[in-house]
Design an enzyme around this catalytic site. Structure first.
Site, PDB file in Angstrom:
ATOM      1  N   ALA A  22       0.809  -1.221   0.000  1.00 47.14           N
ATOM      2  CA  ALA A  22       0.000   0.000   0.000  1.00 47.14           C
ATOM      3  C   ALA A  22       0.843   1.273   0.000  1.00 47.14           C
ATOM      4  O   ALA A  22       0.381   2.325  -0.438  1.00 47.14           O
ATOM      5  CB  ALA A  22      -0.936  -0.008   1.203  1.00 47.14           C
ATOM      6  N   HIS A 119      -4.086  -9.889  -3.811  1.00 47.22           N
ATOM      7  CA  HIS A 119      -5.270  -9.642  -2.978  1.00 47.22           C
ATOM      8  C   HIS A 119      -6.474  -9.169  -3.788  1.00 47.22           C
ATOM      9  O   HIS A 119      -7.394  -8.577  -3.236  1.00 47.22           O
ATOM     10  CB  HIS A 119      -4.926  -8.645  -1.863  1.00 47.22           C
ATOM     11  CG  HIS A 119      -3.922  -9.190  -0.889  1.00 47.22           C
ATOM     12  ND1 HIS A 119      -3.255  -8.415   0.032  1.00 47.22           N
ATOM     13  CD2 HIS A 119      -3.467 -10.465  -0.695  1.00 47.22           C
ATOM     14  CE1 HIS A 119      -2.441  -9.185   0.744  1.00 47.22           C
ATOM     15  NE2 HIS A 119      -2.540 -10.427   0.321  1.00 47.22           N
TER      16      HIS A 119
HETATM   17  N1  APR Z   1       7.196   6.001   1.058  1.00 50.34           N
HETATM   18  C1  APR Z   1       7.795   4.982   1.723  1.00 50.34           C
HETATM   19  N2  APR Z   1       7.113   4.113   2.520  1.00 50.34           N
HETATM   20  C2  APR Z   1       5.797   4.316   2.668  1.00 50.34           C
HETATM   21  C3  APR Z   1       5.115   5.388   2.037  1.00 50.34           C
HETATM   22  C4  APR Z   1       5.869   6.251   1.187  1.00 50.34           C
HETATM   23  N3  APR Z   1       5.310   7.260   0.529  1.00 50.34           N
HETATM   24  N4  APR Z   1       3.809   5.318   2.395  1.00 50.34           N
HETATM   25  C5  APR Z   1       3.694   4.276   3.238  1.00 50.34           C
HETATM   26  N5  APR Z   1       4.883   3.659   3.394  1.00 50.34           N
HETATM   27  C6  APR Z   1       5.165   2.435   4.157  1.00 50.34           C
HETATM   28  C7  APR Z   1       4.620   2.424   5.569  1.00 50.34           C
HETATM   29  O1  APR Z   1       5.585   2.940   6.459  1.00 50.34           O
HETATM   30  C8  APR Z   1       4.363   0.930   5.798  1.00 50.34           C
HETATM   31  O2  APR Z   1       5.489   0.266   6.359  1.00 50.34           O
HETATM   32  O3  APR Z   1       4.477   1.401   3.471  1.00 50.34           O
HETATM   33  C9  APR Z   1       4.114   0.387   4.389  1.00 50.34           C
HETATM   34  C10 APR Z   1       2.654   0.005   4.149  1.00 50.34           C
HETATM   35  O4  APR Z   1       2.344  -1.083   4.995  1.00 50.34           O
HETATM   36  P1  APR Z   1       0.844  -1.552   5.263  1.00 50.34           P
HETATM   37  O5  APR Z   1      -0.015  -0.381   5.564  1.00 50.34           O
HETATM   38  O6  APR Z   1       0.879  -2.659   6.252  1.00 50.34           O
HETATM   39  O7  APR Z   1       0.368  -2.091   3.809  1.00 50.34           O
HETATM   40  P2  APR Z   1       0.676  -3.525   3.162  1.00 50.34           P
HETATM   41  O8  APR Z   1       2.005  -4.040   3.545  1.00 50.34           O
HETATM   42  O9  APR Z   1       0.383  -3.378   1.706  1.00 50.34           O
HETATM   43  O10 APR Z   1      -0.452  -4.412   3.837  1.00 50.34           O
HETATM   44  C11 APR Z   1      -0.559  -5.758   3.473  1.00 50.34           C
HETATM   45  O11 APR Z   1      -2.561  -5.993   4.749  1.00 50.34           O
HETATM   46  O12 APR Z   1      -4.628  -5.256   5.506  1.00 50.34           O
HETATM   47  C12 APR Z   1      -3.970  -6.013   4.579  1.00 50.34           C
HETATM   48  O13 APR Z   1      -4.853  -6.813   2.591  1.00 50.34           O
HETATM   49  C13 APR Z   1      -4.273  -5.661   3.146  1.00 50.34           C
HETATM   50  O14 APR Z   1      -2.830  -5.900   1.200  1.00 50.34           O
HETATM   51  C14 APR Z   1      -2.900  -5.423   2.537  1.00 50.34           C
HETATM   52  C15 APR Z   1      -1.993  -6.196   3.470  1.00 50.34           C
END
Ligand code: APR
Length: 248
Positions: A22, A119
């Site tokens: 994300a 997903h």
């Molecule tokens: N630059 C660098 N890092 C970033 C930025 C950015 N602009 N924006 C966010 N992040 C980092 C955050 O610090 C975090 O560690 O991206 C990471 C996003 O992590 P999550 O919110 O946990 O998202 P994700 O890993 O995709 O989640 C996995 O969890 O809830 C479920 O199904 C959902 O696909 C999702 C899965």
């Protein structure tokens, strides 16, 4: 590890697998899940079991979907997405594996067959009984018109956004292909994921244990950092274009 070394690895690589979470879409205005103010700070999580067994759970799930849909629908790809398009146009990107459901990698110009959506996608809703699909525009219009948890018009089954909820199995075909691409790449670039949700989070490990270089780009530490060849901290829109040799 300095950025020049990572750039040189990318230049020398022939089969790169991109792996995104994300974080790559936050600069497009879509909140991530686990950062402060993220989806799980603002919403109650309705898992798959609850969706299947509780009308209240389905109503809450659709309420959240309708609330999030306008921003999701309006979002446009950013410099991070464009960096993967560059790798693809250079012939280096064998596949882009994403946990994201927003479709922005395809909108940014990657061909559909180059994107593996672990997903699912939020652009459509699927019937859990017969598999029939409708657009999210249509589904959200029906919810707003009063169907608080819409049913399939063909068979009466539960309609659910075509995404994978906690407790819901991933497509085994998509997962197998993702694992096999990870096994055969020479560099895996993991970008914008907390790397805590399985089985997705194992994909970068599979690449590393099969001899690929592993580069992680994320603002915060992840549990996979300790086995990575390089961890690049920073904003994705700043560092990823530089890593792939693209002007930002
Ligand atoms: N630059 C660098 N890092 C970033 C930025 C950015 N602009 N924006 C966010 N992040 C980092 C955050 O610090 C975090 O560690 O991206 C990471 C996003 O992590 P999550 O919110 O946990 O998202 P994700 O890993 O995709 O989640 C996995 O969890 O809830 C479920 O199904 C959902 O696909 C999702 C899965």
């Amino acid at each position: 590890m300095d950025l020049q070394t990572v750039q040189a690895w990318v230049t020398g690589a022939q089969r790169i697998v991109g792996f995104t979470g994300a974080g790559i879409s936050t600069e497009s205005g879509i909140p991530d899940f686990r950062s402060p103010g993220g989806v799980w700070a603002r919403n109650r999580m309705v898992d798959f079991e609850e969706f299947l067994t509780s009308e209240e759970g389905r109503v809450e799930y659709w309420r959240q979907k309708v609330e999030a849909w306008p921003a999701m629908r309006a979002a446009r790809p950013n410099a991070g997405h464009a960096a993967f398009v560059r790798l693809h146009s250079l012939g280096k990107l064998s596949v882009l594996i994403t946990q994201n459901i927003d479709g922005l990698h395809q909108t940014s110009g990657l061909p559909r067959q180059a994107v593996l959506e672990l997903h699912g996608t939020t652009t459509e809703a699927a019937c859990l009984s017969c598999g029939d699909r409708i657009t999210s525009d249509e589904a959200c219009e029906r919810v707003e018109a009063g169907e608080r948890a819409p049913r399939c018009l063909k068979c009466g089954g539960f309609l659910k956004p075509a995404t994978i909820s906690f407790g819901q199995p991933l497509s085994s075909a998509v997962l197998r292909r993702a694992q096999s691409e990870a096994e055969s790449c020479d560099l895996l670039l993991a970008v914008g994921s907390s790397l805590v949700v399985e089985p997705a989070a194992s994909i970068p490990r599979v690449a590393k244990y099969n001899g690929a270089r592993l580069v992680i780009v994320n603002r915060e530490p992840t549990p996979v950092d300790e086995i990575a060849d390089a961890v690049v901290r920073g904003e994705i829109g700043d560092v990823l274009p530089a890593i792939v040799g693209q002007e930002s």
